[in-house]
Design an enzyme around this catalytic site. Structure first.
Site, short mmCIF file in Angstrom:
data_model
loop_
_atom_site.label_atom_id
_atom_site.label_comp_id
_atom_site.label_asym_id
_atom_site.label_seq_id
_atom_site.Cartn_x
_atom_site.Cartn_y
_atom_site.Cartn_z
N CYS A 55 -1.47 5.67 9.41
CA CYS A 55 -1.80 4.43 8.69
C CYS A 55 -2.90 4.79 7.70
CB CYS A 55 -2.22 3.34 9.66
SG CYS A 55 -3.58 3.82 10.76
N ARG A 88 0.83 -1.20 0.00
CA ARG A 88 0.00 0.00 0.00
C ARG A 88 0.87 1.25 0.00
NH1 ARG A 88 -4.73 -0.13 4.32
NH2 ARG A 88 -5.43 1.63 3.05
#
Length: 276
Positions: free
Chosen positions: A234, A179
């Site tokens: 995050c 990611r």
């Protein structure tokens, strides 16, 4: 003792009147699963805190997928759980360390000092032969006096100043390498990462549901200065919390969480993202 306790410690102290256990189990793919598991079986005396209903606020255009909850509502939940400023709080999830980490961080935010995560979570408790129950306890409400710790919150402006190069502060992306690099993005509308962020996946610090300890944890952050500020993020301010905890356990004094995280960052049309 810093942020983490083990099952032996909890077994020894669980019957103390001034201790409260919180079950924070959750599944991002099935938001009702944690509560259902709690109703089936939980650590004796535990109360349930839901990630989306208790530990997060309403999702808006900006602020990310799990913004801070309304603090009046959160404090009411704390007080209704029989928790005051002197209560020792132990939090667990299934074994991930991320959902309990989010709850732990919120207690830090309201200024609670005696708050800990059960290492290994509910899975470790069962493996150790710990007793469980299915009844939901009811405690006499208590009064809580918050002392909000804004020093552990990174503002959007702070993150913008790092991304633009105006400030040279370590910004840790806690998501997976895939990611971070923009190779995959299952949730947010734009793949990639905040410019100038470095990638230290939170899963490297939690192995098999247990926070790694000592030198092994220190090694993850050996290139950072413990005396200087560090910001973690995050996708939505949940899975960054194990990195926040790991940094504190490793002796870092100035750690902040960008609560909105990447989901907040990409909600602004003018924000750039990097890949690779």
């Amino acid at each position: 003792m810093k942020a983490i306790v083990d099952t032996d410690w909890l077994r020894e102290h669980i019957h103390e009147e001034n201790l409260r256990v919180i079950d924070s189990r959750f599944s991002l793919g099935n938001p009702s699963e944690g509560r259902e598991r709690y109703k089936e079986s939980h650590i004796p005396g535990a109360v349930f805190f839901d990630l989306e209903k208790d530990l997060s606020g309403y999702v808006k255009k900006h602020g990310g997928r799990h913004p801070l909850p309304n603090m009046k509502n959160f404090l009411r939940k704390v007080e209704d759980s029989g928790i005051d400023n002197d209560t020792t709080v132990v939090i667990y999830d299934e074994k991930e360390g991320a959902f309990s980490g989010r709850c732990w961080w919120l207690f830090q935010y309201i200024g609670h000092e005696k708050v800990y995560i059960l290492n290994g979570g509910f899975a470790a408790w069962k493996e150790a032969g710990g007793k469980t129950e299915s009844t939901s306890p009811v405690y006499p409400p208590k009064s809580y006096r918050p002392s909000f710790n804004e020093d552990i919150v990174a503002s959007l402006d702070e993150v913008r100043s790092i991304a633009s190069g105006d400030q040279n502060i370590p910004l840790i992306d806690s998501r997976s390498r895939e990611r971070y690099l923009g190779h995959e993005e299952p949730i947010d509308r734009i793949p990639g990462h905040i410019p100038r962020a470095i990638n230290l996946p939170w899963t490297d610090g939690v192995k098999g549901g247990y926070f790694i300890q000592g030198e092994e944890q220190n090694e993850r952050f050996s290139h950072l200065n413990k005396a200087e500020q560090v910001i973690v993020y995050c996708g939505s301010g949940v899975t960054a919390t194990p990195n926040f905890i790991a940094l504190k356990e490793a002796g870092f004094h100035h750690v902040k969480l960008y609560v909105g995280s990447y989901s907040d960052w990409v909600s602004y049309e003018d924000h750039k993202v990097d890949k690779e």
